[in-house]
Design an enzyme around this catalytic site. Structure first.
Site, PDB file in Angstrom:
ATOM      1  N   ARG A   1      -3.081  -7.757  12.996  1.00  0.00           N
ATOM      2  CA  ARG A   1      -3.857  -8.562  13.963  1.00  0.00           C
ATOM      3  C   ARG A   1      -5.221  -7.932  14.272  1.00  0.00           C
ATOM      4  O   ARG A   1      -5.696  -7.966  15.404  1.00  0.00           O
ATOM      5  CB  ARG A   1      -3.096  -8.746  15.281  1.00  0.00           C
TER       6      ARG A   1
ATOM      7  N   SER B   1       1.257 -16.374  20.592  1.00  0.00           N
ATOM      8  CA  SER B   1       1.734 -15.091  21.136  1.00  0.00           C
ATOM      9  C   SER B   1       0.712 -14.550  22.117  1.00  0.00           C
ATOM     10  O   SER B   1      -0.464 -14.409  21.772  1.00  0.00           O
ATOM     11  CB  SER B   1       1.909 -14.073  20.008  1.00  0.00           C
TER      12      SER B   1
ATOM     13  N   GLU C   1      -3.135 -10.491  23.146  1.00  0.00           N
ATOM     14  CA  GLU C   1      -3.702 -10.936  21.863  1.00  0.00           C
ATOM     15  C   GLU C   1      -4.912 -11.856  22.047  1.00  0.00           C
ATOM     16  O   GLU C   1      -5.967 -11.597  21.485  1.00  0.00           O
ATOM     17  CB  GLU C   1      -2.629 -11.624  21.013  1.00  0.00           C
TER      18      GLU C   1
END
Ligand SMILES: Cc1cc2nc3c(=O)[nH]c(=O)nc-3n(C[C@H](O)[C@H](O)[C@H](O)COP(=O)(O)OP(=O)(O)OC[C@H]3O[C@@H](n4cnc5c(N)ncnc54)[C@H](O)[C@@H]3O)c2cc1C
Length: 333
Positions: A162, A232, A328
């Site tokens: 990520r 998420s 995130e």
């Protein structure tokens, strides 16, 4: 020339956001013009795609730029390999669908991820054991300060879980205009994650895997068109092996994924669920009933309320497990 107009910025979290000067650039020149406009007025520049990974302020001052070029094409590199060129404004899932329809392997596990192609390299999108980095060959950008074109190879992108150079050192400093992917006609099913293998035949076609991924995602994740969310809300934490061993003695059923460097990745959703948050509602926001990693917006809430809930969850997980969760989606404005 694209018009810079006040606009309501749609976003998957459903937070109210008013962009002072919104430009949807349909050509490279329009991207450059928008960059020059922001530089001339020394006003803030916000680069958005589909706003599916953003927590927006109620007002975005300055210029908000969205790349709206959405063409794609391909060339056959050899009998097995296809090089796919996709412009930044194309919805990611449309690209995946088109490639799967042609029988090309590589991005089928990344089906149904919301957002545009241009944002895919920013956080190296990933799902079901596959990351963009696995198939990416190059990223074409325009530098915001001087309008210069540049091409980043996969190594230049410094991809990690990520993460990429575009999310760190180059955050807000380049506009992605195009990505180049390397796909294959040669079957290469990746079924090691979750229960994907159980949902397909022994030698599945690429379409079968795509369908299975879409089905799992529809079962587990809320549709932002129905219930606001940004996917998420926290990344999966990576901790040291010694800490993981201690936690596993206390929680033997805790999902854990050893990493090549010896560290261990944990499932943030499991940690949140075990703190009792799954399905809990706090005013206008809550924790999704089927996936504790997703915070949902029932409507009428604001970003402060959402961030307060996120902090409460983070503190509770930290106290229970000694593990710090990281958000995130990014704040904008
Ligand atoms: C229901 C749901 C499920 C999701 N599932 C996943 C998943 O499985 N895996 C995963 O990785 N993510 C997932 N996400 C997160 C999100 O879809 C991805 O991060 C996606 O790549 C964001 O695309 P976007 O166009 O909406 O980007 P935005 O949210 O608009 O922007 C994200 C970031 O990219 C930057 N950016 C956007 N476009 C450009 C550009 N052209 N040039 C430079 N910078 C740019 C923005 O400035 C911002 O920092 C999910 C989100 C939702 C709502």
């Amino acid at each position: 020339m694209a018009l810079a107009e006040a606009a309501i910025l749609e976003n998957t979290l459903g937070l109210p956001c008013h962009a002072e000067r919104f430009i949807a650039a349909t050509t490279h020149d329009e991207v450059r013009t928008a960059l020059a406009m922001a530089a001339r007025d020394t006003s803030p520049l916000h680069i958005v795609g589909g706003a599916s990974n953003l927590i927006l302020a109620p007002r975005l001052s300055g210029v908000t730029l969205q790349v709206a070029c959405d063409d794609w094409w391909w060339e056959e590199s050899d009998e097995q390999t296809i090089r796919v060129y996709a412009q930044a404004g194309l919805p990611w899932h449309d690209l995946v669908t088109a490639c799967v329809e042609r029988g090309w392997w590589g991005i089928e596990n990344l089906a149904l991820i919301p957002g545009h192609v241009g944002a895919a390299p920013i956080q190296n999108i990933g799902a079901y054991g596959v990351e963009l980095a696995d198939v990416l060959e190059a990223v074409h950008v325009i530098h915001c300060d001087d309008g210069r074109d540049a091409v980043f190879s996969r190594d230049d992108c410094e991809f990690a879980y990520r993460d990429s150079i575009f999310k760190r050192d180059l955050a807000g400093r380049v506009v992605v205009t195009q990505v180049v992917l390397r796909l294959s006609r040669h079957p290469s099913p990746r079924l090691g994650y979750g229960d994907l293998a159980k949902r397909v035949s022994v030698h599945p076609e690429v379409q079968e895997i795509f369908d299975a991924v879409c089905a799992v995602r529809r079962e587990k994740l809320p549709d932002p068109a129905v219930l606001g969310n940004a996917g998420s809300f926290f990344t999966n934490p990576v901790i040291e092996a010694t800490q993981a061993e201690r936690l596993l003695r206390e929680y033997p059923a805790m999902p854990h994924f050893p990493q090549p460097d010896g560290s261990v990745k944990l499932a943030a959703g499991w940690l949140i669920e075990h703190c009792g948050f799954k399905g809990a509602r706090f005013g206008a926001f809550g924790v999704h009933e089927r996936q504790a990693l997703v915070l949902v917006h029932f409507g009428g809430g604001d970003r402060q309320e959402l961030l307060a809930l996120a902090e409460h969850i983070r503190d509770t997980v930290q106290q229970a497990f000694g593990v710090m969760l990281e958000r995130e989606p990014r704040l904008m404005g």
